[in-house]
Structures are given as structure tokens and as C-alpha cells.
Write a protein that holds these residues in place. Structure first.
Motif, PDB file in Angstrom:
ATOM      1  N   TYR A 156     -87.042  -0.098  24.122  1.00  0.00           N
ATOM      2  CA  TYR A 156     -85.799  -0.291  24.884  1.00  0.00           C
ATOM      3  C   TYR A 156     -85.113  -1.523  24.302  1.00  0.00           C
ATOM      4  N   ALA A 157     -83.878  -1.369  23.838  1.00  0.00           N
ATOM      5  CA  ALA A 157     -83.138  -2.480  23.238  1.00  0.00           C
ATOM      6  C   ALA A 157     -81.831  -2.698  23.991  1.00  0.00           C
ATOM      7  N   TRP A 158     -81.428  -3.967  24.091  1.00  0.00           N
ATOM      8  CA  TRP A 158     -80.147  -4.281  24.733  1.00  0.00           C
ATOM      9  C   TRP A 158     -79.643  -5.627  24.217  1.00  0.00           C
ATOM     10  N   HIS A 159     -78.328  -5.805  24.277  1.00  0.00           N
ATOM     11  CA  HIS A 159     -77.730  -7.081  23.868  1.00  0.00           C
ATOM     12  C   HIS A 159     -76.330  -7.212  24.457  1.00  0.00           C
ATOM     13  N   CYS A 160     -75.747  -8.389  24.294  1.00  0.00           N
ATOM     14  CA  CYS A 160     -74.406  -8.648  24.834  1.00  0.00           C
ATOM     15  C   CYS A 160     -73.337  -8.011  23.954  1.00  0.00           C
ATOM     16  N   ASP A 161     -72.117  -7.964  24.456  1.00  0.00           N
ATOM     17  CA  ASP A 161     -71.008  -7.390  23.698  1.00  0.00           C
ATOM     18  C   ASP A 161     -70.287  -8.455  22.883  1.00  0.00           C
ATOM     19  N   ARG A 162     -69.134  -8.095  22.354  1.00  0.00           N
ATOM     20  CA  ARG A 162     -68.373  -9.003  21.493  1.00  0.00           C
ATOM     21  C   ARG A 162     -67.884 -10.240  22.243  1.00  0.00           C
ATOM     22  N   ASP A 163     -67.785 -10.125  23.561  1.00  0.00           N
ATOM     23  CA  ASP A 163     -67.319 -11.241  24.378  1.00  0.00           C
ATOM     24  C   ASP A 163     -68.471 -12.046  24.983  1.00  0.00           C
ATOM     25  N   GLY A 164     -69.709 -11.694  24.618  1.00  0.00           N
ATOM     26  CA  GLY A 164     -70.857 -12.411  25.147  1.00  0.00           C
ATOM     27  C   GLY A 164     -71.263 -11.953  26.537  1.00  0.00           C
ATOM     28  N   GLN A 165     -70.797 -10.789  26.967  1.00  0.00           N
ATOM     29  CA  GLN A 165     -71.105 -10.283  28.301  1.00  0.00           C
ATOM     30  C   GLN A 165     -72.096  -9.121  28.232  1.00  0.00           C
ATOM     31  N   TYR A 166     -72.861  -8.968  29.312  1.00  0.00           N
ATOM     32  CA  TYR A 166     -73.857  -7.909  29.397  1.00  0.00           C
ATOM     33  C   TYR A 166     -73.399  -6.827  30.373  1.00  0.00           C
ATOM     34  N   SER A 167     -73.524  -5.580  29.938  1.00  0.00           N
ATOM     35  CA  SER A 167     -73.213  -4.477  30.829  1.00  0.00           C
ATOM     36  C   SER A 167     -74.196  -4.451  31.998  1.00  0.00           C
ATOM     37  N   MET A 168     -73.753  -3.860  33.101  1.00  0.00           N
ATOM     38  CA  MET A 168     -74.532  -3.710  34.328  1.00  0.00           C
ATOM     39  C   MET A 168     -74.704  -5.025  35.091  1.00  0.00           C
ATOM     40  N   ASP A 170     -72.496  -8.606  33.973  1.00  0.00           N
ATOM     41  CA  ASP A 170     -71.157  -9.169  33.834  1.00  0.00           C
ATOM     42  C   ASP A 170     -70.098  -8.074  33.969  1.00  0.00           C
ATOM     43  N   ILE A 171     -70.404  -6.899  33.405  1.00  0.00           N
ATOM     44  CA  ILE A 171     -69.499  -5.746  33.459  1.00  0.00           C
ATOM     45  C   ILE A 171     -70.225  -4.651  34.226  1.00  0.00           C
ATOM     46  N   THR A 172     -69.984  -4.585  35.510  1.00  0.00           N
ATOM     47  CA  THR A 172     -70.796  -3.742  36.379  1.00  0.00           C
ATOM     48  C   THR A 172     -70.499  -2.251  36.241  1.00  0.00           C
ATOM     49  N   ASP A 173     -69.329  -1.887  35.720  1.00  0.00           N
ATOM     50  CA  ASP A 173     -68.991  -0.471  35.620  1.00  0.00           C
ATOM     51  C   ASP A 173     -69.315   0.123  34.257  1.00  0.00           C
ATOM     52  N   GLN A 174     -70.046  -0.607  33.425  1.00  0.00           N
ATOM     53  CA  GLN A 174     -70.446  -0.121  32.094  1.00  0.00           C
ATOM     54  C   GLN A 174     -71.946  -0.329  31.899  1.00  0.00           C
ATOM     55  N   ASN A 175     -72.546   0.530  31.064  1.00  0.00           N
ATOM     56  CA  ASN A 175     -73.962   0.351  30.711  1.00  0.00           C
ATOM     57  C   ASN A 175     -74.182   0.506  29.213  1.00  0.00           C
ATOM     58  N   TYR A 176     -73.122   0.245  28.426  1.00  0.00           N
ATOM     59  CA  TYR A 176     -73.271   0.331  26.977  1.00  0.00           C
ATOM     60  C   TYR A 176     -74.136  -0.804  26.421  1.00  0.00           C
ATOM     61  N   LEU A 177     -74.496  -0.666  25.157  1.00  0.00           N
ATOM     62  CA  LEU A 177     -75.345  -1.622  24.438  1.00  0.00           C
ATOM     63  C   LEU A 177     -76.740  -1.708  25.061  1.00  0.00           C
ATOM     64  N   ARG A 178     -77.199  -0.558  25.564  1.00  0.00           N
ATOM     65  CA  ARG A 178     -78.553  -0.395  26.082  1.00  0.00           C
ATOM     66  C   ARG A 178     -79.035   1.000  25.699  1.00  0.00           C
ATOM     67  N   GLY A 179     -80.284   1.104  25.277  1.00  0.00           N
ATOM     68  CA  GLY A 179     -80.797   2.423  24.940  1.00  0.00           C
ATOM     69  C   GLY A 179     -82.277   2.402  24.631  1.00  0.00           C
ATOM     70  N   VAL A 180     -82.871   3.589  24.653  1.00  0.00           N
ATOM     71  CA  VAL A 180     -84.289   3.772  24.381  1.00  0.00           C
ATOM     72  C   VAL A 180     -84.446   4.770  23.250  1.00  0.00           C
ATOM     73  N   GLN A 181     -85.380   4.496  22.345  1.00  0.00           N
ATOM     74  CA  GLN A 181     -85.699   5.414  21.259  1.00  0.00           C
ATOM     75  C   GLN A 181     -87.213   5.551  21.139  1.00  0.00           C
ATOM     76  N   GLU A 182     -87.660   6.746  20.739  1.00  0.00           N
ATOM     77  CA  GLU A 182     -89.066   6.996  20.473  1.00  0.00           C
ATOM     78  C   GLU A 182     -89.345   6.781  18.992  1.00  0.00           C
ATOM     79  N   ALA A 183     -90.406   6.057  18.671  1.00  0.00           N
ATOM     80  CA  ALA A 183     -90.737   5.747  17.278  1.00  0.00           C
ATOM     81  C   ALA A 183     -91.159   7.002  16.527  1.00  0.00           C
ATOM     82  N   ASP A 184     -90.735   7.093  15.264  1.00  0.00           N
ATOM     83  CA  ASP A 184     -91.109   8.221  14.419  1.00  0.00           C
ATOM     84  C   ASP A 184     -92.511   8.004  13.841  1.00  0.00           C
ATOM     85  N   ALA A 185     -92.888   8.826  12.876  1.00  0.00           N
ATOM     86  CA  ALA A 185     -94.234   8.742  12.303  1.00  0.00           C
ATOM     87  C   ALA A 185     -94.490   7.401  11.633  1.00  0.00           C
TER      88      ALA A 185
END
Length: 290
Positions: A156-168, A170-185
Motif C-alpha cells: 500500500y503506497a501513498w503520498h502528498c500531492d503537488r500542493d503538499g496535501q493528503y487526500s482523505m 486535507d482534501i476530504t472529497d478525494q482519495n487519489y495518490l493512494r493504492g495497493v498492488q500485488e507483487a509479481d514473481a
């Protein structure tokens, strides 16, 4: 590979004015002092030695777009200068993993490689210089083990946006710049994103959590490791000279790897190798030994 059975509460990060959910230094200090250089930092001599060892990281990058950059085979070589497991770090006040308010991990749509857009019931796109980053999870628990890829692990990776704000948060109506990935072989996960800002008091960074499996990640259970990826200074300076990142220029000038609350005690295992350019976007890679 050590499995952490408990999930710590979110610790504070320097992020402008104190947040109401910031848990304070009394919570974060034990986490920081538990890192691999803690014993040395308990004495004045150890502190001086640790700071002297923290010279600025380097990056194989081409900020001007003239065709330089790292060789293809050098992608995860940044950790050659360090041994052991990647340090356990604070997940900060904006993790959205259920430990401090909202939980993105249990939201439908969080499993994705492109995290520039919001998902689920949210819509919106984060603007900024393109950044693709890959994390390769390897098990180094065996004696003399150079690292075995942990296929099937989830990040699970996440980080701030171009303005230094975090979704969910600082910006409550957005959840971008967050996601989960499954590792490959090869134990690798890859995310398409944008280059994060530098906000007051923190070096440019990306947060991530490692889980044993995708099911564990999306149920927010069984976390194995929480850590942070550091971005090189020269690349950050090139990005922050572009439109939209103006506030990051002064913020980066006022912080250093030596003063950063997370990276000040060493970052050999956390400094990403970065290639690319402002015009074409950047690619960052980090080996994650657990």
C-alpha cells in the motif's frame, strides 16, 4: 522476514500547522528511537557520528532532459550501500489505513497501479510531474541471504500531492495518490503517480506498508512493515522549478536529510534510484528488504 502482529497508531509528521489528529512527540519518539541507529543516538558522540554519516544521497537522473540517466540494469542498486531490513517508520498522521480515521484499504477500487486519479465514489486527478515508482520486496531473514523476492506480497503506497496535501484528510472529497498492488514473481510492485511536493519540515518522500498478501492488505490486517522512500535532492530541485511546485522550493531549502525527523538517522536503504527528466517524467526504484 519479521512479521509484525500489531499495527501502531499513526505518528505525527511536520506538515505546517499541527493537525487535530496529531498524536504528538510522545508517540513518535519511541518509534524513531527504535530504529537501527538508536543506541548511537543516545549519546552525544553517537549523534555526531550519525549526522556525519548522513551525506546527501545521489541519483542517476537527467533533470534537463538531455538523455542522461541510469543504466537499465541499475534499477534497484541504491541499497547496495546498506545491510539488513528496511527501517520501520511512522505512518504519519495521514495513512488512511484505519489507524487514524479513514480507511482506503477496505474501499473498492484501491487495488490499482495508476494512483493519479481518485477511485470508488470519488473523482478527480492529481496534477504534477509524472512519476512511476517501483518497490521490490525481498526476504533477507536467511543468514547471508542477499534477498529472495516475496512474490504475492502486497504494498500500500501513498503520498502528498503537488500542493503538499493528503487526500482523505486535507482534501476530504478525494482519495487519489493512494493504492495497493500485488507483487509479481520478482517481488515488484509498480505505481504510476506524480512527483510529491516538499512540505514544511519534511524531506520529499513516499509512504508505504508491506503486507503478506493482497487479502491482508485489503482487509488492513497483518502488516509486515511500514517505511518511507526518500527522493533525491537534485531531481526534487528540478521538479520544484516547474509551475505548480513553487512552494516546495523554499520548503526544500529549509530542510535536509540530516534534519528530517525520519531520515536523519540514516537513509541508505530508503533513498530511491531515480532516472528521467522533467519533460518526460521520472522513474524511481527502491529495493525493500524485510
Amino acid at each position: 522476514m519479521k512479521r509484525h502482529s500489531s499495527r501502531p497508531s499513526a505518528g505525527p509528521e511536520e506538515h505546517g500547522a499541527p493537525e487535530p489528529h496529531d498524536l504528538g512527540l510522545s508517540h513518535d519518539l519511541p518509534t524513531l528511537l527504535n530504529r537501527r541507529h538508536a543506541i548511537g543516538l543516545l549519546s552525544v558522540g553517537g549523534l555526531v557520528a550519525a549526522l556525519a554519516a548522513c551525506s546527501p544521497g545521489t541519483a542517476s537522473a537527467d533533470p534537463t532532459g538531455d538523455g542522461g540517466g541510469s543504466a537499465p540494469g541499475d534499477d534497484v542498486a541504491q541499497s547496495d550501500s546498506g545491510d539488513g531490513e528496511i527501517p520501520e517508520e511512522t505512518n504519519g498522521p495521514f495513512p488512511a489505513d484505519g489507524t487514524n480515521g479513514p480507511n482506503a484499504l477496505t474501499t473498492t477500487g484501491v487495488v490499482r497501479s495508476d494512483i493519479t486519479t481518485s477511485f470508488g465514489d470519488s473523482s478527480g486527478t492529481a496534477e504534477g510531474i509524472p512519476l512511476t515508482f517501483s518497490l521490490t520486496v525481498v526476504d533477507v531473514s536467511g543468514e547471508g541471504d542477499a534477498g529472495t523476492p516475496v512474490a504475492g506480497a502486497a504494498v500500500y503506497a501513498w503520498h502528498c500531492d503537488r500542493d503538499g496535501q493528503y487526500s482523505m484528510y486535507d482534501i476530504t472529497d478525494q482519495n487519489y495518490l493512494r493504492g495497493v498492488q500485488e507483487a509479481d514473481a520478482d517481488g515488484t510492485v509498480t505505481f504510476t503517480s506524480i512527483f510529491p511536493a516538499c512540505y514544511p519540515g519534511r524531506w520529499p518522500h513516499i509512504h508505504f506498508e508491506v503486507y503478506p498478501s493482497l487479502d491482508d492488505a485489503t482487509s488492513a490486517t497483518g502488516r509486515m512493515r511500514t517505511s518511507q522512500l526518500a527522493l533525491p535532492q537534485d531531481v526534487s530541485e528540478a521538479v520544484y522549478a516547474t509551475e505548480g511546485y513553487e512552494q516546495s522550493v523554499a520548503n526544500l531549502r529549509d530542510v535536509s536529510l540530516d534534519s528530517d525527523m525520519v531520515f536523519s538517522d540514516g537513509y541508505a536503504l530508503q533513498m530511491a534510484r531515480v532516472s528521467g527528466s522533467v519533460s518526460q517524467g521520472y522513474t524511481a526504484t527502491l529495493r525493500v528488504p524485510v
